[in-house]
Design a protein around this motif. Structure first.
Motif, PDB file in Angstrom:
ATOM      1  N   GLY A 151      41.503 -45.561  20.206  1.00 18.65           N
ATOM      2  CA  GLY A 151      42.462 -44.956  21.113  1.00 18.65           C
ATOM      3  C   GLY A 151      41.911 -44.932  22.518  1.00 18.65           C
ATOM      4  O   GLY A 151      41.102 -45.783  22.888  1.00 18.65           O
ATOM      5  N   PRO A 152      42.321 -43.937  23.296  1.00 21.04           N
ATOM      6  CA  PRO A 152      41.819 -43.858  24.666  1.00 21.04           C
ATOM      7  C   PRO A 152      40.297 -43.718  24.673  1.00 21.04           C
ATOM      8  O   PRO A 152      39.723 -43.100  23.773  1.00 21.04           O
ATOM      9  N   PHE A 153      39.677 -44.339  25.641  1.00 21.26           N
ATOM     10  CA  PHE A 153      38.221 -44.284  25.824  1.00 21.26           C
ATOM     11  C   PHE A 153      37.454 -44.932  24.671  1.00 21.26           C
ATOM     12  O   PHE A 153      36.300 -44.643  24.455  1.00 21.26           O
ATOM     13  N   ARG A 154      38.142 -45.807  23.917  1.00 12.63           N
ATOM     14  CA  ARG A 154      37.558 -46.507  22.747  1.00 12.63           C
ATOM     15  C   ARG A 154      37.106 -45.518  21.666  1.00 12.63           C
ATOM     16  O   ARG A 154      36.204 -45.782  20.888  1.00 12.63           O
ATOM     17  N   VAL A 155      37.751 -44.373  21.598  1.00 11.97           N
ATOM     18  CA  VAL A 155      37.480 -43.378  20.558  1.00 11.97           C
ATOM     19  C   VAL A 155      38.092 -43.884  19.258  1.00 11.97           C
ATOM     20  O   VAL A 155      39.250 -44.305  19.237  1.00 11.97           O
ATOM     21  N   PRO A 156      37.334 -43.856  18.143  1.00 15.78           N
ATOM     22  CA  PRO A 156      37.870 -44.324  16.867  1.00 15.78           C
ATOM     23  C   PRO A 156      38.738 -43.266  16.188  1.00 15.78           C
ATOM     24  O   PRO A 156      38.453 -42.071  16.263  1.00 15.78           O
ATOM     25  N   PHE A 157      39.792 -43.739  15.534  1.00 17.10           N
ATOM     26  CA  PHE A 157      40.699 -42.875  14.784  1.00 17.10           C
ATOM     27  C   PHE A 157      40.968 -43.512  13.434  1.00 17.10           C
ATOM     28  O   PHE A 157      41.423 -44.656  13.368  1.00 17.10           O
ATOM     29  N   LEU A 158      40.705 -42.784  12.357  1.00 16.10           N
ATOM     30  CA  LEU A 158      41.142 -43.167  11.025  1.00 16.10           C
ATOM     31  C   LEU A 158      42.533 -42.568  10.878  1.00 16.10           C
ATOM     32  O   LEU A 158      42.730 -41.380  11.168  1.00 16.10           O
ATOM     33  N   LEU A 159      43.497 -43.387  10.487  1.00 12.19           N
ATOM     34  CA  LEU A 159      44.882 -42.910  10.399  1.00 12.19           C
ATOM     35  C   LEU A 159      45.285 -42.730   8.948  1.00 12.19           C
ATOM     36  O   LEU A 159      45.013 -43.596   8.112  1.00 12.19           O
TER      37      LEU A 159
ATOM     38  N   ASN B 196      48.358 -49.917  18.544  1.00  9.12           N
ATOM     39  CA  ASN B 196      47.272 -50.843  18.237  1.00  9.12           C
ATOM     40  C   ASN B 196      47.776 -52.124  17.579  1.00  9.12           C
ATOM     41  O   ASN B 196      46.997 -52.861  16.972  1.00  9.12           O
ATOM     42  N   GLY B 197      49.076 -52.368  17.674  1.00 13.58           N
ATOM     43  CA  GLY B 197      49.643 -53.598  17.144  1.00 13.58           C
ATOM     44  C   GLY B 197      49.607 -53.674  15.630  1.00 13.58           C
ATOM     45  O   GLY B 197      49.636 -54.763  15.055  1.00 13.58           O
ATOM     46  N   GLU B 198      49.525 -52.497  14.986  1.00 13.35           N
ATOM     47  CA  GLU B 198      49.436 -52.405  13.523  1.00 13.35           C
ATOM     48  C   GLU B 198      48.281 -53.248  12.989  1.00 13.35           C
ATOM     49  O   GLU B 198      48.365 -53.867  11.932  1.00 13.35           O
TER      50      GLU B 198
ATOM     51  N   PHE C   2      48.164 -42.820  26.121  1.00 11.24           N
ATOM     52  CA  PHE C   2      47.737 -44.051  25.459  1.00 11.24           C
ATOM     53  C   PHE C   2      48.818 -44.580  24.522  1.00 11.24           C
ATOM     54  O   PHE C   2      49.176 -45.751  24.578  1.00 11.24           O
ATOM     55  N   VAL C   3      49.350 -43.724  23.647  1.00 15.18           N
ATOM     56  CA  VAL C   3      50.321 -44.202  22.653  1.00 15.18           C
ATOM     57  C   VAL C   3      51.670 -44.540  23.281  1.00 15.18           C
ATOM     58  O   VAL C   3      52.429 -45.326  22.720  1.00 15.18           O
TER      59      VAL C   3
ATOM     60  N   PHE D 194      42.598 -54.711  32.716  1.00 16.64           N
ATOM     61  CA  PHE D 194      42.125 -53.484  33.363  1.00 16.64           C
ATOM     62  C   PHE D 194      42.626 -52.238  32.639  1.00 16.64           C
ATOM     63  O   PHE D 194      42.089 -51.164  32.840  1.00 16.64           O
ATOM     64  N   LEU D 195      43.649 -52.349  31.789  1.00 14.57           N
ATOM     65  CA  LEU D 195      44.191 -51.193  31.073  1.00 14.57           C
ATOM     66  C   LEU D 195      43.423 -50.860  29.812  1.00 14.57           C
ATOM     67  O   LEU D 195      43.598 -49.791  29.244  1.00 14.57           O
ATOM     68  N   ILE D 196      42.570 -51.759  29.344  1.00  9.55           N
ATOM     69  CA  ILE D 196      41.838 -51.499  28.101  1.00  9.55           C
ATOM     70  C   ILE D 196      40.977 -50.270  28.315  1.00  9.55           C
ATOM     71  O   ILE D 196      40.258 -50.162  29.296  1.00  9.55           O
ATOM     72  N   GLY D 197      41.031 -49.347  27.393  1.00 13.46           N
ATOM     73  CA  GLY D 197      40.255 -48.123  27.494  1.00 13.46           C
ATOM     74  C   GLY D 197      41.004 -47.007  28.199  1.00 13.46           C
ATOM     75  O   GLY D 197      40.496 -45.923  28.330  1.00 13.46           O
ATOM     76  N   VAL D 198      42.222 -47.271  28.663  1.00 15.56           N
ATOM     77  CA  VAL D 198      43.016 -46.214  29.290  1.00 15.56           C
ATOM     78  C   VAL D 198      43.339 -45.179  28.245  1.00 15.56           C
ATOM     79  O   VAL D 198      43.573 -45.475  27.120  1.00 15.56           O
TER      80      VAL D 198
END
Length: 185
Positions: free
Chosen positions: A54-62, A134-136, A169-170, A181-185
């Motif tokens: 997600g934002p700031f390259r934080v990982p999320f298990l969904l 995340n494009g599934e 982000f979502v 340039f938007l990656i990591g927003v």
């Protein structure tokens, strides 16, 4: 390698920044040094789950069982005092993550040799949107490659809450090659 018994420490599956070699692992080291956590080994989920950034390259298990991959991580036995510190880091009272049951198996063993544990899943209030954003597509492991660009909490903008950052982000379109340039927003 026995897992914890009811009433003792809980088995917690870590898949992101709490793993060895990642930015939040010092918390696990502190918990192990104080006797509030024990490393149990490398595990992976029995079921497939999406693991995304997600934002700031934080990982999320969904919590979308059957989508994504079987996710690799580490298992720890954690005391109630240790869980309180982990819950604080993961923002469970703020709606960032929620700690939910998950089945895991020792790396290298068959899925029928599974153990009950808990993991920090991205909060249900944004799960579907995070998956779509995340494009599934997800990862089987949060590795150094996926973590590249991770921004530590203290280095993030302070004018918005993390939930605000997640909402931004979502709701933003996924970056394409011309919007790097938007990656990591």
């Amino acid at each position: 390698m026995g897992l914890v018994k009811e009433g003792e420490k809980k088995s917690i599956f870590t898949y992101g920044t709490l793993k060895r070699g990642f930015p939040n692992h010092p918390l696990m080291q502190d918990l192990m040094a104080s006797g509030d956590a024990d490393y149990l080994g490398r595990y992976r989920t029995v079921e497939k789950f999406p693991l995304v950034c997600g934002p700031f390259r934080v990982p999320f298990l969904l919590n979308l069982p059957g989508l994504g991959d079987r996710v690799w991580g580490e298992l720890y036995a954690v005391s109630n005092q240790g869980l309180a510190r982990m819950d604080e880091l993961e923002g469970t009272s703020l709606g960032h993550y929620e700690r939910l049951p998950i089945k895991v198996s020792v790396v290298g063993e068959e899925a029928d040799e599974c153990a009950e544990a808990e993991a920090y899943f991205g909060h249900r209030s944004y799960t579907e949107e995070m998956w779509r954003r995340n494009g599934e597509k997800g990862y089987a492991s949060y590795s150094e490659t996926e973590a590249r660009g991770y921004v530590r909490r203290g280095d993030r903008p302070r004018n918005l809450t993390f939930l605000d950052q997640i909402r931004i982000f979502v709701s933003s379109p996924p970056p394409d090659s011309s919007d790097s340039f938007l990656i990591g927003v």
